[in-house]
Design a protein around this motif. Structure first.
Motif, PDB file in Angstrom:
ATOM      1  N   SER A  68       0.814  -1.217   0.000  1.00  0.00           N
ATOM      2  CA  SER A  68       0.000   0.000   0.000  1.00  0.00           C
ATOM      3  C   SER A  68       0.848   1.268   0.000  1.00  0.00           C
ATOM      4  O   SER A  68       0.329   2.358  -0.256  1.00  0.00           O
ATOM      5  CB  SER A  68      -0.941   0.002   1.211  1.00  0.00           C
ATOM      6  N   MET A  69       2.142   1.141   0.288  1.00  0.00           N
ATOM      7  CA  MET A  69       3.028   2.301   0.121  1.00  0.00           C
ATOM      8  C   MET A  69       3.248   2.611  -1.354  1.00  0.00           C
ATOM      9  O   MET A  69       3.359   3.772  -1.753  1.00  0.00           O
ATOM     10  CB  MET A  69       4.398   2.022   0.780  1.00  0.00           C
ATOM     11  N   VAL A  70       3.303   1.545  -2.182  1.00  0.00           N
ATOM     12  CA  VAL A  70       3.706   1.692  -3.581  1.00  0.00           C
ATOM     13  C   VAL A  70       2.523   1.892  -4.517  1.00  0.00           C
ATOM     14  O   VAL A  70       2.545   2.759  -5.396  1.00  0.00           O
ATOM     15  CB  VAL A  70       4.529   0.460  -4.024  1.00  0.00           C
ATOM     16  N   VAL A  71       1.474   1.097  -4.330  1.00  0.00           N
ATOM     17  CA  VAL A  71       0.374   1.052  -5.303  1.00  0.00           C
ATOM     18  C   VAL A  71      -0.265   2.420  -5.558  1.00  0.00           C
ATOM     19  O   VAL A  71      -0.500   2.781  -6.721  1.00  0.00           O
ATOM     20  CB  VAL A  71      -0.681   0.009  -4.864  1.00  0.00           C
ATOM     21  N   PRO A  72      -0.559   3.248  -4.530  1.00  0.00           N
ATOM     22  CA  PRO A  72      -1.182   4.553  -4.836  1.00  0.00           C
ATOM     23  C   PRO A  72      -0.298   5.481  -5.667  1.00  0.00           C
ATOM     24  O   PRO A  72      -0.799   6.430  -6.271  1.00  0.00           O
ATOM     25  CB  PRO A  72      -1.426   5.152  -3.432  1.00  0.00           C
ATOM     26  N   LEU A  73       1.022   5.223  -5.693  1.00  0.00           N
ATOM     27  CA  LEU A  73       1.947   6.102  -6.412  1.00  0.00           C
ATOM     28  C   LEU A  73       2.251   5.626  -7.825  1.00  0.00           C
ATOM     29  O   LEU A  73       2.931   6.323  -8.580  1.00  0.00           O
ATOM     30  CB  LEU A  73       3.268   6.199  -5.634  1.00  0.00           C
ATOM     31  N   MET A  74       1.750   4.439  -8.199  1.00  0.00           N
ATOM     32  CA  MET A  74       2.170   3.838  -9.461  1.00  0.00           C
ATOM     33  C   MET A  74       1.658   4.601 -10.675  1.00  0.00           C
ATOM     34  O   MET A  74       2.383   4.769 -11.666  1.00  0.00           O
ATOM     35  CB  MET A  74       1.725   2.371  -9.506  1.00  0.00           C
ATOM     36  N   ASN A  75       0.414   5.068 -10.619  1.00  0.00           N
ATOM     37  CA  ASN A  75      -0.126   5.818 -11.768  1.00  0.00           C
ATOM     38  C   ASN A  75       0.650   7.100 -12.008  1.00  0.00           C
ATOM     39  O   ASN A  75       0.937   7.474 -13.155  1.00  0.00           O
ATOM     40  CB  ASN A  75      -1.603   6.124 -11.545  1.00  0.00           C
ATOM     41  N   LEU A  76       0.998   7.777 -10.911  1.00  0.00           N
ATOM     42  CA  LEU A  76       1.794   9.004 -11.049  1.00  0.00           C
ATOM     43  C   LEU A  76       3.166   8.714 -11.653  1.00  0.00           C
ATOM     44  O   LEU A  76       3.656   9.443 -12.511  1.00  0.00           O
ATOM     45  CB  LEU A  76       1.968   9.671  -9.682  1.00  0.00           C
ATOM     46  N   HIS A  77       3.764   7.588 -11.247  1.00  0.00           N
ATOM     47  CA  HIS A  77       5.100   7.249 -11.728  1.00  0.00           C
ATOM     48  C   HIS A  77       5.082   6.891 -13.215  1.00  0.00           C
ATOM     49  O   HIS A  77       5.930   7.367 -13.986  1.00  0.00           O
ATOM     50  CB  HIS A  77       5.669   6.093 -10.914  1.00  0.00           C
ATOM     51  N   ILE A  78       4.113   6.074 -13.631  1.00  0.00           N
ATOM     52  CA  ILE A  78       4.100   5.643 -15.031  1.00  0.00           C
ATOM     53  C   ILE A  78       3.782   6.831 -15.949  1.00  0.00           C
ATOM     54  O   ILE A  78       4.288   6.905 -17.085  1.00  0.00           O
ATOM     55  CB  ILE A  78       3.102   4.479 -15.247  1.00  0.00           C
ATOM     56  N   GLY A 119       0.147   2.177   5.351  1.00  0.00           N
ATOM     57  CA  GLY A 119       1.049   2.209   4.203  1.00  0.00           C
ATOM     58  C   GLY A 119       0.946   3.458   3.343  1.00  0.00           C
ATOM     59  O   GLY A 119       1.968   4.095   3.049  1.00  0.00           O
ATOM     60  N   PRO A 120      -0.259   3.857   2.908  1.00  0.00           N
ATOM     61  CA  PRO A 120      -0.366   5.039   2.042  1.00  0.00           C
ATOM     62  C   PRO A 120       0.163   6.319   2.691  1.00  0.00           C
ATOM     63  O   PRO A 120       0.706   7.183   2.005  1.00  0.00           O
ATOM     64  CB  PRO A 120      -1.875   5.139   1.781  1.00  0.00           C
ATOM     65  N   VAL A 121       0.020   6.425   4.013  1.00  0.00           N
ATOM     66  CA  VAL A 121       0.519   7.619   4.706  1.00  0.00           C
ATOM     67  C   VAL A 121       2.041   7.688   4.606  1.00  0.00           C
ATOM     68  O   VAL A 121       2.618   8.725   4.263  1.00  0.00           O
ATOM     69  CB  VAL A 121       0.076   7.600   6.184  1.00  0.00           C
ATOM     70  N   VAL A 122       2.708   6.552   4.892  1.00  0.00           N
ATOM     71  CA  VAL A 122       4.173   6.509   4.826  1.00  0.00           C
ATOM     72  C   VAL A 122       4.643   6.690   3.384  1.00  0.00           C
ATOM     73  O   VAL A 122       5.606   7.416   3.111  1.00  0.00           O
ATOM     74  CB  VAL A 122       4.698   5.174   5.401  1.00  0.00           C
ATOM     75  N   GLY A 123       3.945   6.036   2.436  1.00  0.00           N
ATOM     76  CA  GLY A 123       4.311   6.183   1.027  1.00  0.00           C
ATOM     77  C   GLY A 123       4.178   7.615   0.542  1.00  0.00           C
ATOM     78  O   GLY A 123       5.022   8.107  -0.216  1.00  0.00           O
ATOM     79  N   GLY A 124       3.105   8.294   0.976  1.00  0.00           N
ATOM     80  CA  GLY A 124       2.925   9.692   0.589  1.00  0.00           C
ATOM     81  C   GLY A 124       4.029  10.593   1.127  1.00  0.00           C
ATOM     82  O   GLY A 124       4.458  11.537   0.459  1.00  0.00           O
TER      83      GLY A 124
END
Length: 427
Positions: free
Chosen positions: A13-23, A135-140
């Protein structure tokens, strides 16, 4: 097992919310990003049944370790993806082998009695959900740093390697497992009886012997065995259980499909509030997982009745949301929906294992995951069509599907109840 499950979803959950932005930062169009996301879902759809069945054949330890390590490889490759092609390649091992939670659930079902299974599964889901909340909080936060996405991906891969070490350290020896269960039974801290401990120990030893022999077989023999088991599940009388799971999954996915947009159109609520409301529901879902023990005792361990009542409550709450005149009614329905959906997911899994048998738990859980994947593919299409008529179209359609699921459960009531009576007598 609870700790690796928490770390698993925490890392993902750290990675998945950021994947669209990365690609998109790599230059991919919305269409390409959508295709890669769909390919991942399709790989999960077809691989979950095969990997689950494979875990029945070669044993939980080897299959779980293989899935964890190959998932770690996928996230490591994701951390080195500087082009769209490398990004797509990194999703392949994860799409095929990211079934770590399913195999962990199969292992738990091997270790606990049928009576205690809903309680243990509820706690397992609660531990996983806590990771998904944090996870999303730390990933953000990490993505704000320089090369944040790459750092986050490497941290996720490291978490999976740590999980592999934890799984390797588990007491896989049948002798150690039997001694541990015996000591727990003597201390009075475990609900298993002495006979249940003996049966579990015998089953564990038998499964261990089968797994050791299966590892010596050629890959072609293992593939043939997997296909034979899948055919057996396909020809079994479990179609109604999987159909109920599909219908309820699609109903819940339709509820969430246009949640933020519908709140904005109906009540003028900003997406930020919708995000807080969904986080609030996730936190309540963790609490619901911890309450499964008292609930199963209240229902005298009748999983069918719990599933029927929770599904009926879910259907009612989705209808309440679709016809809500104010935002406070939406908050009320979301509060109780978090409990009913969490309890329903655990009970449908327990019913699958009760009717299908523990000896093929990996296969059953794999097929269940494939059914849920079909729901994830179908739900966006149905949601798009329903939204053409009204913002309340998707949840209203979800109410209809949930009613069909409840009708199927009532029609097959005799089969579930007879199985439940046998189960209680065996206890």
């Amino acid at each position: 097992l609870f700790l690796p499950s928490f770390q698993d979803l925490f890392g993902v959950s750290m990675v998945v919310p950021l994947m669209n932005l990365h690609i998109k930062s790599l230059g991919a169009s919305h269409t390409v990003a959508g295709i890669i996301g769909s390919l991942y879902g399709i790989m999960q759809l077809f691989s979950s049944t095969f990997v689950g069945c494979w875990s029945d054949i070669v044993g939980r330890q080897y299959s779980l370790l293989a899935c964890i390590l190959l998932s770690a490889l996928g996230y490591f490759l994701l951390g080195t993806s500087t082009t769209v092609f490398l990004f797509a390649i990194s999703r392949v091992p994860v799409g095929i082998f990211k079934h770590t939670l399913s195999i962990s659930k199969a292992l738990l079902s091997d270790l606990v009695s049928e009576r205690d299974r809903p309680l243990v599964m509820g706690r397992f889901n609660a531990a996983s959900s806590v990771g998904f909340i944090l996870g999303p909080v730390v990933g953000g936060y990490l993505t704000e740093l320089e090369d944040g996405f790459y750092r986050t991906s490497f941290i996720c891969a490291s978490i999976f390697l740590l999980n592999a070490g934890l799984v390797w350290m588990l007491p896989w020896s049948e002798e150690n497992t039997g001694n541990r269960e015996h000591q727990q039974g003597c201390k009075g801290t475990d609900s298993f009886s002495a006979k249940a401990n003996h049966d579990l120990h015998s089953k564990s030893a038998s499964n261990g012997a089968v797994a050791s022999n299966s590892l010596l077989q050629s890959p072609w023999v293992q593939v043939a065995t997997v296909l034979k088991r899948i055919k057996g599940i396909a020809c079994s009388d479990l179609w109604d259980i999987f159909l109920v799971r599909l219908l309820m999954s699609v109903a819940i996915l339709l509820y969430y499909s246009n949640f933020s947009l519908a709140l904005d159109e109906r009540f003028g609520v900003k997406p930020l509030f919708a995000g807080y409301l969904m986080s609030y529901s996730s936190a309540l879902g963790v609490l619901a997982g911890c309450l499964l023990g008292p609930i199963t005792r209240l229902y005298q361990y009748n999983t069918y009745r719990i599933l029927l009542h929770s599904s009926t409550l879910t259907c009612t709450l989705i209808l309440l949301y679709a016809s809500a005149p104010s935002i406070w009614m939406v908050i009320l329905s979301s509060t109780f929906l978090a409990f009913s959906t969490t309890i329903g997911r655990t009970c449908i899994l327990d019913l699958e294992l009760t009717i299908g048998g523990n000896e093929a738990s990996g296969t059953l859980l794999g097929v269940g995951q494939s059914v849920t994947s079909v729901g994830r593919i179908v739900a966006p299409l149905l949601s798009g069509i329903a939204q053409e008529f009204s913002p309340c179209g998707p949840p209203s359609l979800g109410v209809g599907l949930a009613l069909v699921a409840i009708l199927i459960m009532n029609v097959n009531k005799q089969k579930y109840c007879s199985r439940g009576n046998v189960k209680l007598k065996k206890q």
